[in-house]
Write a protein that holds these residues in place. Sequence first.
Motif, PDB file in Angstrom:
ATOM      1  N   THR A 147       0.840  -1.203   0.000  1.00  0.00           N
ATOM      2  CA  THR A 147       0.000   0.000   0.000  1.00  0.00           C
ATOM      3  C   THR A 147       0.871   1.247   0.000  1.00  0.00           C
ATOM      4  OG1 THR A 147      -1.706  -1.185   1.243  1.00  0.00           O
ATOM      5  CG2 THR A 147      -1.835   1.216   1.241  1.00  0.00           C
ATOM      6  N   GLU A 148       1.918   1.214   0.816  1.00  0.00           N
ATOM      7  CA  GLU A 148       2.832   2.352   0.881  1.00  0.00           C
ATOM      8  C   GLU A 148       3.591   2.529  -0.427  1.00  0.00           C
ATOM      9  OE1 GLU A 148       6.464   3.474   3.791  1.00  0.00           O
ATOM     10  OE2 GLU A 148       4.621   2.767   4.744  1.00  0.00           O
ATOM     11  N   LEU A 149       3.849   1.409  -1.081  1.00  0.00           N
ATOM     12  CA  LEU A 149       4.582   1.454  -2.344  1.00  0.00           C
ATOM     13  C   LEU A 149       3.790   2.121  -3.468  1.00  0.00           C
ATOM     14  CD1 LEU A 149       6.177  -2.120  -2.416  1.00  0.00           C
ATOM     15  CD2 LEU A 149       7.404   0.024  -2.282  1.00  0.00           C
ATOM     16  N   GLN A 158       7.216  -2.315  -8.176  1.00  0.00           N
ATOM     17  CA  GLN A 158       7.290  -3.736  -8.502  1.00  0.00           C
ATOM     18  C   GLN A 158       8.693  -4.289  -8.276  1.00  0.00           C
ATOM     19  OE1 GLN A 158       4.974  -5.654 -11.159  1.00  0.00           O
ATOM     20  NE2 GLN A 158       3.612  -3.966 -11.659  1.00  0.00           N
ATOM     21  N   ALA A 159       9.706  -3.470  -8.472  1.00  0.00           N
ATOM     22  CA  ALA A 159      11.083  -3.909  -8.214  1.00  0.00           C
ATOM     23  C   ALA A 159      11.260  -4.275  -6.743  1.00  0.00           C
ATOM     24  CB  ALA A 159      12.069  -2.809  -8.605  1.00  0.00           C
ATOM     25  N   VAL A 160      10.752  -3.403  -5.841  1.00  0.00           N
ATOM     26  CA  VAL A 160      10.856  -3.672  -4.405  1.00  0.00           C
ATOM     27  C   VAL A 160      10.088  -4.934  -4.042  1.00  0.00           C
ATOM     28  CG1 VAL A 160      10.208  -2.835  -2.109  1.00  0.00           C
ATOM     29  CG2 VAL A 160      11.251  -1.276  -3.737  1.00  0.00           C
ATOM     30  N   GLU A 161       8.889  -5.064  -4.582  1.00  0.00           N
ATOM     31  CA  GLU A 161       8.082  -6.216  -4.204  1.00  0.00           C
ATOM     32  C   GLU A 161       8.687  -7.526  -4.687  1.00  0.00           C
ATOM     33  OE1 GLU A 161       3.631  -8.051  -4.273  1.00  0.00           O
ATOM     34  OE2 GLU A 161       4.107  -6.394  -5.606  1.00  0.00           O
ATOM     35  N   LEU A 162       9.136  -7.559  -5.922  1.00  0.00           N
ATOM     36  CA  LEU A 162       9.675  -8.807  -6.463  1.00  0.00           C
ATOM     37  C   LEU A 162      10.969  -9.226  -5.763  1.00  0.00           C
ATOM     38  CD1 LEU A 162       8.993  -8.286 -10.276  1.00  0.00           C
ATOM     39  CD2 LEU A 162       7.872  -9.924  -8.766  1.00  0.00           C
ATOM     40  N   ALA A 191      13.955   3.404  -4.682  1.00  0.00           N
ATOM     41  CA  ALA A 191      12.716   3.084  -3.972  1.00  0.00           C
ATOM     42  C   ALA A 191      12.986   2.802  -2.496  1.00  0.00           C
ATOM     43  CB  ALA A 191      12.045   1.880  -4.619  1.00  0.00           C
ATOM     44  N   ARG A 192      14.060   2.067  -2.209  1.00  0.00           N
ATOM     45  CA  ARG A 192      14.384   1.757  -0.812  1.00  0.00           C
ATOM     46  C   ARG A 192      14.703   3.023  -0.023  1.00  0.00           C
ATOM     47  NH1 ARG A 192      18.306  -3.374  -2.198  1.00  0.00           N
ATOM     48  NH2 ARG A 192      16.748  -5.033  -2.092  1.00  0.00           N
ATOM     49  N   THR A 193      15.385   3.950  -0.673  1.00  0.00           N
ATOM     50  CA  THR A 193      15.717   5.208  -0.007  1.00  0.00           C
ATOM     51  C   THR A 193      14.445   5.960   0.369  1.00  0.00           C
ATOM     52  OG1 THR A 193      17.769   5.379  -1.269  1.00  0.00           O
ATOM     53  CG2 THR A 193      16.952   7.399  -0.258  1.00  0.00           C
ATOM     54  N   ARG A 194      13.490   6.027  -0.560  1.00  0.00           N
ATOM     55  CA  ARG A 194      12.234   6.728  -0.299  1.00  0.00           C
ATOM     56  C   ARG A 194      11.435   6.040   0.799  1.00  0.00           C
ATOM     57  NH1 ARG A 194       9.288   8.564  -5.812  1.00  0.00           N
ATOM     58  NH2 ARG A 194       7.761   9.193  -4.228  1.00  0.00           N
ATOM     59  N   LEU A 195      11.468   4.706   0.800  1.00  0.00           N
ATOM     60  CA  LEU A 195      10.726   3.972   1.824  1.00  0.00           C
ATOM     61  C   LEU A 195      11.351   4.145   3.203  1.00  0.00           C
ATOM     62  CD1 LEU A 195       9.940   0.674  -0.098  1.00  0.00           C
ATOM     63  CD2 LEU A 195       8.290   2.364   0.697  1.00  0.00           C
ATOM     64  N   ARG A 196      12.683   4.200   3.241  1.00  0.00           N
ATOM     65  CA  ARG A 196      13.356   4.419   4.528  1.00  0.00           C
ATOM     66  C   ARG A 196      12.963   5.762   5.109  1.00  0.00           C
ATOM     67  NH1 ARG A 196      17.800   1.402   2.631  1.00  0.00           N
ATOM     68  NH2 ARG A 196      18.653   3.234   1.571  1.00  0.00           N
ATOM     69  N   ARG A 197      12.909   6.776   4.240  1.00  0.00           N
ATOM     70  CA  ARG A 197      12.507   8.114   4.709  1.00  0.00           C
ATOM     71  C   ARG A 197      11.069   8.088   5.233  1.00  0.00           C
ATOM     72  NH1 ARG A 197      14.424  10.976  -0.502  1.00  0.00           N
ATOM     73  NH2 ARG A 197      16.685  10.968  -0.245  1.00  0.00           N
TER      74      ARG A 197
END
Length: 209
Positions: A147-149, A158-162, A191-197
């Motif tokens: 959901t956050e993605l 999709q890159a993060v999920e896969l 994507a990981r950087t944005r999710l960490r933030r």
Amino acid sequence: MSETTTQRPKRPRDQPRTEPTHPPGPRRPAPDHDPAAGFEQLYRATIDAVTAYFARRTTDPQTVADLTADTFVEAITSYSTFDPRRGTARAWLFGIARRVFAKHCETDARQRERAVRLAGRRDLAADHVEELLDRIDAERAGRALVTELTRLPELDRQAVELVDLAGLKAKEAARVLGISAGALRMRLMRARTRLRRAHDPRPESGVTS
């Protein structure tokens, strides 16, 4: 006279020359000569991962079961076209799962078609429902992340999920998404950087407008 006859006999020197012509025979059976066995091995190795992939997208056990079944039905009917030189069987299967879910979303968007689909499907056994509910519950964190993605660009999400949720290698995920491995790693890092933030604890609690 007897001496000439004793020196004639041929010794087993030329016998070894006839033996090397036989060995190639046993190597002929190829490991992929039995497609049914190959598919069964793929099914056993990926059924949990594919079920989890759909459990992160819906909390309805019947839908999870339907989409998982649709994925493997499509996989078994097109298994003969799988070419291991173009990527792993796991990446190929997740490509199918991705298409199956996209097709489901199109169908689900139209209420009439959705009603027809629900009316015509086979009810699950109670123990199977229980098992899928456990799987759906186990994927709660994954679902929250998905959901956050949604705030990320489609390919980044999709890159993060896969890679991070489904457990594919970067090369496999790149094959599923139809991009190069280098491009996938760049998207993954961004994507990981944005999710960490986004996961950083912030003092705001509903004060945003």
